[in-house]
Design a protein around this motif. Structure first.
Motif, PDB file in Angstrom:
ATOM      1  N   ALA A   4      85.842 -63.727  70.900  1.00 17.76           N
ATOM      2  CA  ALA A   4      86.298 -64.943  70.246  1.00 17.76           C
ATOM      3  C   ALA A   4      88.205 -64.071  70.700  1.00 17.76           C
ATOM      4  O   ALA A   4      89.053 -64.956  70.771  1.00 17.76           O
ATOM      5  CB  ALA A   4      87.194 -65.053  69.035  1.00 17.76           C
ATOM      6  N   GLY A   5      88.686 -62.864  71.377  1.00 14.32           N
ATOM      7  CA  GLY A   5      89.524 -62.088  71.813  1.00 14.32           C
ATOM      8  C   GLY A   5      90.379 -62.163  70.259  1.00 14.32           C
ATOM      9  O   GLY A   5      91.526 -61.833  70.411  1.00 14.32           O
ATOM     10  N   TYR A   6      90.492 -62.452  69.257  1.00 16.11           N
ATOM     11  CA  TYR A   6      91.608 -61.636  68.068  1.00 16.11           C
ATOM     12  C   TYR A   6      90.859 -60.774  67.866  1.00 16.11           C
ATOM     13  O   TYR A   6      90.702 -59.859  67.610  1.00 16.11           O
ATOM     14  CB  TYR A   6      90.487 -62.446  66.603  1.00 16.11           C
ATOM     15  N   ASP A   7      92.727 -60.066  68.023  1.00 13.54           N
ATOM     16  CA  ASP A   7      92.867 -58.863  67.024  1.00 13.54           C
ATOM     17  C   ASP A   7      91.740 -58.271  66.076  1.00 13.54           C
ATOM     18  O   ASP A   7      91.301 -58.960  65.398  1.00 13.54           O
ATOM     19  CB  ASP A   7      94.043 -58.646  67.273  1.00 13.54           C
ATOM     20  N   TYR A   8      91.156 -56.798  66.185  1.00 12.50           N
ATOM     21  CA  TYR A   8      90.628 -56.421  64.801  1.00 12.50           C
ATOM     22  C   TYR A   8      91.515 -56.768  63.270  1.00 12.50           C
ATOM     23  O   TYR A   8      92.659 -55.425  63.507  1.00 12.50           O
ATOM     24  CB  TYR A   8      90.269 -54.910  65.109  1.00 12.50           C
ATOM     25  N   ARG A   9      91.205 -57.338  62.080  1.00 11.25           N
ATOM     26  CA  ARG A   9      92.099 -57.131  61.151  1.00 11.25           C
ATOM     27  C   ARG A   9      91.898 -56.031  60.155  1.00 11.25           C
ATOM     28  O   ARG A   9      92.778 -56.026  59.108  1.00 11.25           O
ATOM     29  CB  ARG A   9      91.901 -58.758  60.544  1.00 11.25           C
ATOM     30  N   ALA A  29      67.294 -56.597  46.457  1.00  9.79           N
ATOM     31  CA  ALA A  29      68.408 -55.403  47.087  1.00  9.79           C
ATOM     32  C   ALA A  29      68.331 -55.254  48.990  1.00  9.79           C
ATOM     33  O   ALA A  29      69.477 -55.449  49.109  1.00  9.79           O
ATOM     34  CB  ALA A  29      67.960 -54.007  46.261  1.00  9.79           C
ATOM     35  N   GLY A  30      67.102 -54.630  48.946  1.00  9.46           N
ATOM     36  CA  GLY A  30      66.854 -55.086  50.222  1.00  9.46           C
ATOM     37  C   GLY A  30      67.122 -56.226  51.119  1.00  9.46           C
ATOM     38  O   GLY A  30      68.114 -56.138  52.198  1.00  9.46           O
ATOM     39  N   ARG A  31      67.159 -57.344  50.862  1.00  5.73           N
ATOM     40  CA  ARG A  31      67.185 -58.510  51.703  1.00  5.73           C
ATOM     41  C   ARG A  31      68.013 -58.565  51.075  1.00  5.73           C
ATOM     42  O   ARG A  31      69.243 -59.158  52.342  1.00  5.73           O
ATOM     43  CB  ARG A  31      66.037 -59.745  50.497  1.00  5.73           C
ATOM     44  N   ALA A  32      69.193 -58.614  50.170  1.00  6.11           N
ATOM     45  CA  ALA A  32      70.630 -58.532  49.873  1.00  6.11           C
ATOM     46  C   ALA A  32      71.581 -58.016  51.154  1.00  6.11           C
ATOM     47  O   ALA A  32      72.470 -58.316  51.732  1.00  6.11           O
ATOM     48  CB  ALA A  32      71.136 -58.910  48.495  1.00  6.11           C
ATOM     49  N   LEU A  33      71.159 -56.375  51.147  1.00  4.30           N
ATOM     50  CA  LEU A  33      71.434 -55.361  52.090  1.00  4.30           C
ATOM     51  C   LEU A  33      71.766 -56.420  53.410  1.00  4.30           C
ATOM     52  O   LEU A  33      72.673 -56.192  54.075  1.00  4.30           O
ATOM     53  CB  LEU A  33      71.338 -54.178  52.173  1.00  4.30           C
ATOM     54  N   VAL A  34      69.824 -56.765  53.988  1.00  3.99           N
ATOM     55  CA  VAL A  34      70.091 -57.449  55.015  1.00  3.99           C
ATOM     56  C   VAL A  34      71.334 -58.656  55.496  1.00  3.99           C
ATOM     57  O   VAL A  34      72.275 -58.615  56.268  1.00  3.99           O
ATOM     58  CB  VAL A  34      68.944 -57.829  55.503  1.00  3.99           C
ATOM     59  N   TRP A  35      71.882 -59.164  54.658  1.00  6.10           N
ATOM     60  CA  TRP A  35      72.313 -60.529  54.302  1.00  6.10           C
ATOM     61  C   TRP A  35      73.488 -59.866  55.025  1.00  6.10           C
ATOM     62  O   TRP A  35      74.810 -60.297  55.443  1.00  6.10           O
ATOM     63  CB  TRP A  35      72.329 -61.542  53.057  1.00  6.10           C
ATOM     64  N   ILE A  36      74.109 -58.603  54.225  1.00  8.07           N
ATOM     65  CA  ILE A  36      75.360 -58.499  53.835  1.00  8.07           C
ATOM     66  C   ILE A  36      75.902 -57.646  54.981  1.00  8.07           C
ATOM     67  O   ILE A  36      77.104 -57.969  56.014  1.00  8.07           O
ATOM     68  CB  ILE A  36      76.200 -57.470  53.313  1.00  8.07           C
ATOM     69  N   GLU A  37      75.157 -57.132  55.798  1.00 10.67           N
ATOM     70  CA  GLU A  37      74.714 -56.300  57.097  1.00 10.67           C
ATOM     71  C   GLU A  37      75.477 -57.599  58.431  1.00 10.67           C
ATOM     72  O   GLU A  37      75.918 -57.227  59.192  1.00 10.67           O
ATOM     73  CB  GLU A  37      73.981 -55.182  57.267  1.00 10.67           C
ATOM     74  N   LEU A  38      74.531 -58.735  58.181  1.00 14.03           N
ATOM     75  CA  LEU A  38      74.650 -59.357  59.292  1.00 14.03           C
ATOM     76  C   LEU A  38      75.609 -60.189  59.343  1.00 14.03           C
ATOM     77  O   LEU A  38      77.016 -60.035  59.956  1.00 14.03           O
ATOM     78  CB  LEU A  38      73.576 -60.548  58.733  1.00 14.03           C
ATOM     79  N   LEU A  39      76.332 -60.738  57.962  1.00  7.58           N
ATOM     80  CA  LEU A  39      77.333 -61.159  57.936  1.00  7.58           C
ATOM     81  C   LEU A  39      78.777 -60.180  58.246  1.00  7.58           C
ATOM     82  O   LEU A  39      79.683 -60.952  59.017  1.00  7.58           O
ATOM     83  CB  LEU A  39      77.592 -61.749  55.979  1.00  7.58           C
ATOM     84  N   TRP A  40      78.932 -59.181  57.621  1.00 11.40           N
ATOM     85  CA  TRP A  40      79.311 -58.167  57.997  1.00 11.40           C
ATOM     86  C   TRP A  40      79.998 -58.045  60.041  1.00 11.40           C
ATOM     87  O   TRP A  40      80.868 -58.466  60.414  1.00 11.40           O
ATOM     88  CB  TRP A  40      79.490 -57.185  57.528  1.00 11.40           C
ATOM     89  N   SER A  41      78.933 -57.742  60.292  1.00 11.86           N
ATOM     90  CA  SER A  41      78.777 -57.522  61.665  1.00 11.86           C
ATOM     91  C   SER A  41      78.182 -59.301  62.594  1.00 11.86           C
ATOM     92  O   SER A  41      79.552 -59.216  63.677  1.00 11.86           O
ATOM     93  CB  SER A  41      77.290 -56.408  62.706  1.00 11.86           C
ATOM     94  N   ASP A  42      78.571 -60.046  62.037  1.00 13.35           N
ATOM     95  CA  ASP A  42      78.457 -61.219  62.760  1.00 13.35           C
ATOM     96  C   ASP A  42      79.834 -61.491  62.729  1.00 13.35           C
ATOM     97  O   ASP A  42      80.392 -62.199  63.986  1.00 13.35           O
ATOM     98  CB  ASP A  42      77.582 -63.076  61.971  1.00 13.35           C
ATOM     99  N   PHE A  43      79.842 -62.081  61.989  1.00 19.68           N
ATOM    100  CA  PHE A  43      81.854 -62.021  61.473  1.00 19.68           C
ATOM    101  C   PHE A  43      82.600 -61.255  62.813  1.00 19.68           C
ATOM    102  O   PHE A  43      83.843 -61.381  63.663  1.00 19.68           O
ATOM    103  CB  PHE A  43      82.491 -62.090  60.503  1.00 19.68           C
ATOM    104  N   GLU A  44      82.910 -59.452  62.693  1.00 24.49           N
ATOM    105  CA  GLU A  44      82.893 -58.634  63.469  1.00 24.49           C
ATOM    106  C   GLU A  44      82.792 -59.040  65.184  1.00 24.49           C
ATOM    107  O   GLU A  44      83.719 -58.973  65.651  1.00 24.49           O
ATOM    108  CB  GLU A  44      82.987 -57.120  63.649  1.00 24.49           C
ATOM    109  N   SER A  45      82.012 -59.816  65.107  1.00 26.08           N
ATOM    110  CA  SER A  45      80.870 -59.804  66.811  1.00 26.08           C
ATOM    111  C   SER A  45      81.860 -60.595  67.375  1.00 26.08           C
ATOM    112  O   SER A  45      82.358 -60.690  68.412  1.00 26.08           O
ATOM    113  CB  SER A  45      80.286 -59.512  66.674  1.00 26.08           C
ATOM    114  N   THR A  46      81.492 -62.414  66.667  1.00 28.41           N
ATOM    115  CA  THR A  46      82.164 -63.600  66.895  1.00 28.41           C
ATOM    116  C   THR A  46      83.419 -63.340  66.991  1.00 28.41           C
ATOM    117  O   THR A  46      83.851 -63.787  68.378  1.00 28.41           O
ATOM    118  CB  THR A  46      81.383 -64.031  66.120  1.00 28.41           C
TER     119      THR A  46
END
Length: 89
Positions: A42-47, A21-38
């Motif tokens: 890249a200059g995209y508007d926040y959706r 469960a802890g590792r899954a949470l880390v993955w979700i947080e990484l995927l979420w933050s990586d997408f938003e920061s990338t």
């Protein structure tokens, strides 16, 4: 947003029962933050959180059962996702 993270974590655990469960949470947080920061770099508007949630859900559907294999092959994430101590046997 925390509720969305928890729901996505539960979905990942369903898709990949080998993951803790802890590792899954880390993955979700990484995927979420990586997408938003990338997207921001890249200059995209926040959706919005709903858009990010849908993207992360698509990644879970496509790759959730293999995520635990990814960390060892990608040095960018390996130190964050060392699974040697928390994978179920």
């Amino acid at each position: 947003m925390q509720e969305k993270i928890e729901q996505l974590t539960a979905e990942l655990l369903t898709k990949n029962p080998q993951m803790s469960a802890g590792r899954a949470l880390v993955w979700i947080e990484l995927l979420w933050s990586d997408f938003e920061s990338t997207a921001a770099k890249a200059g995209y508007d926040y959706r919005g959180a709903d858009y990010t949630e849908n993207l992360v859900r698509q990644l879970i559907t496509s790759y959730g059962d293999k995520l635990h294999e990814f960390a060892g092959r990608n040095p960018k994430y390996a130190h964050l996702l060392d699974v040697s101590d928390d994978m179920m046997q």
